[in-house]
Design an enzyme around this catalytic site. Structure first.
Site, PDB file in Angstrom:
ATOM      1  NE  ARG A 135     -18.650 -19.683 -16.660  1.00 17.41           N
ATOM      2  CZ  ARG A 135     -18.252 -18.439 -16.861  1.00 17.41           C
ATOM      3  NH1 ARG A 135     -17.574 -18.128 -17.930  1.00 17.41           N
ATOM      4  NH2 ARG A 135     -18.546 -17.498 -16.012  1.00 17.41           N
ATOM      5  CG  ASP A 160     -16.304 -23.945 -11.687  1.00 19.59           C
ATOM      6  OD1 ASP A 160     -16.865 -22.829 -11.656  1.00 19.59           O
ATOM      7  OD2 ASP A 160     -15.875 -24.473 -12.720  1.00 19.59           O
ATOM      8  CG  ASP A 166     -20.949 -25.371 -14.205  1.00 16.74           C
ATOM      9  OD1 ASP A 166     -21.270 -25.013 -13.063  1.00 16.74           O
ATOM     10  OD2 ASP A 166     -20.236 -24.686 -14.955  1.00 16.74           O
ATOM     11  N   GLY A 224     -21.081 -15.124 -10.555  1.00 17.78           N
ATOM     12  CA  GLY A 224     -22.337 -14.516 -11.005  1.00 17.78           C
ATOM     13  C   GLY A 224     -23.403 -14.661  -9.936  1.00 17.78           C
ATOM     14  CG  ASP A 231     -23.747 -21.710 -15.617  1.00 17.08           C
ATOM     15  OD1 ASP A 231     -24.738 -21.128 -16.089  1.00 17.08           O
ATOM     16  OD2 ASP A 231     -22.626 -21.183 -15.548  1.00 17.08           O
ATOM     17  CB  THR A 254     -23.541 -22.078 -10.697  1.00 18.06           C
ATOM     18  OG1 THR A 254     -23.697 -21.843 -12.103  1.00 18.06           O
ATOM     19  CG2 THR A 254     -23.299 -23.560 -10.521  1.00 18.06           C
ATOM     20  NE  ARG A 291     -18.152 -13.400 -13.644  1.00 17.15           N
ATOM     21  CZ  ARG A 291     -19.004 -14.424 -13.548  1.00 17.15           C
ATOM     22  NH1 ARG A 291     -18.639 -15.509 -12.918  1.00 17.15           N
ATOM     23  NH2 ARG A 291     -20.201 -14.346 -14.069  1.00 17.15           N
TER      24      ARG A 291
END
Ligand code: F6P
Length: 347
Positions: free
Chosen positions: A172, A103, A130, A10, A128, A126, A72
């Site tokens: 996510r 990741d 994460d 993304g 996120d 990201t 992706r």
């Protein structure tokens, strides 16, 4: 030396700041040639590249999105994918790939280095946040800022109409955006993928506020949070069952389901706002511009130092090189202590 940069996964505010920094350091400091790879790993499978020079990267620092394009695409899911990457790199004269991604993208960079000896350097991106191995990823600060502003705005309309406002944010399987924007925006309850909370408990927080004379509540829910009922049912709400090349389904819809349940149980009029891709769009915050620039400078230095299979990472105040395979081994989730800090202000 020919260095090629790609962006995968993304998009995320700060990607262009990395491209600019890598390009400038490689050309200016080391006299290398730099290329942009279009649309992530797909560009390497299709030999779709273009030259980057100092002019190509001027005026992009503050621009959101990515001038390289992203996808992706997973070369390991394509017949002969890694071999095609190697052949195209050889034909295009690419010596190193600087992969900027989360990741999934960095997992590919790690495998291409470990299994095929391809020279890769990673940069953690990201919204996120994460990714293990780094204190923060760039893009996260911007997403939190956008979500916080949204929560601030929802406060006034919630109060005017005596409503419960549910805000669904991305993330996510990690609740970073929810917890950080929830703390910053003064959320009255937060649902994350990490901490199971029932719908009934959320309703208790709303009711506690009503009992205190507060006519509105703000509930922040992370897209990957499970919808759990006291009766024992629980589910992750998804927008589409279709999986991408990394095996991820599309999350989304938990906000709506939660909003309906809150309205039914508490009797309070409830509205739902899904922030969606607004969290990823537009100009990066100054913090993200700085972090992305520092990551880009470090990535170029790592190329110079032949630190293959490594990723630029934020450790305290420093940017260091860490192993890519370590960084992608497991997702970084929100520590319980941080969630507990947010929890003090629930209800
Ligand atoms: O990985 C970043 C992310 O923004 C997630 O939080 C979200 O689930 C996903 O991307 C959505 O991506 P897209 O709609 O672009 O496939």
């Amino acid at each position: 030396m020919n260095v090629a940069i790609l962006n995968g996964g993304g998009d995320c505010p700060g990607l262009n700041a990395v491209t600019r920094a890598v390009t400038r350091v490689c050309i200016h400091e080391y006299g290398y040639k730099v290329m942009g790879i279009r649309n992530g790993w797909r560009g390497l499978l299709e030999a779709d590249v273009f030259p980057l020079d100092l002019n190509a990267v001027s005026d992009i620092l503050i621009r959101g999105g990515t001038i390289l394009g992203t996808s992706r695409t997973n070369p390991f899911k394509k017949e002969g994918g890694p071999e095609r990457v190697i052949a195209n790199m050889r034909d295009l004269g690419i010596d190193v790939v600087v992969a900027v991604g989360g990741d999934d993208t960095l997992g590919v960079a790690s495998r291409l280095y470990k299994e095929y000896g391809i020279h890769t350097v990673g940069v953690p991106k990201t919204i996120d946040n994460d990714l293990s191995g780094t204190d923060y990823t760039f893009g996260f600060d911007t997403a939190v800022q956008i979500a916080t502003e949204a929560i601030d705005r929802l406060h006034t309309t919630a109060e005017s109409h005596s409503r419960v406002m549910v805000v669904e944010v991305m993330g996510r399987t990690a609740g970073w955006i929810a917890v950080m924007s929830g703390i910053a925006g003064g959320a009255d309850a937060i649902l994350t993928p990490e901490v199971p909370v029932t719908v009934e408990e959320i309703c208790d927080f709303v009711n506690q506020r009503t009992a205190r004379g507060k006519n509105f509540s703000i509930v922040v829910v992370s897209e990957g949070a499970k919808l759990i009922r006291k009766a024992g049912e629980e589910k992750v709400v998804i927008a589409s069952k279709e999986v991408d090349e990394f095996g991820h389904v599309r999350l989304g819809g938990v906000g709506d389901a939660l909003g309906k349940a809150i309205e039914k149980i508490t009797g309070h009029e409830t509205r739902v706002t899904v922030l969606g891709h607004i969290q990823r769009g537009g100009t990066p915050t100054s913090r993200d511009r700085i972090l992305a620039t520092r990551f880009g400078v470090k990535a170029a230095e790592m190329v110079k130092a032949s630190q293959w299979g490594m990723m630029a990472a934020l450790k305290g105040d420093d940017i260091e090189a860490v192993s890519l395979s370590e960084a992608v081994r497991e997702n970084k989730t929100v520590p319980r202590k941080l969630y507990d800090t947010a929890h003090i202000f629930f209800g």
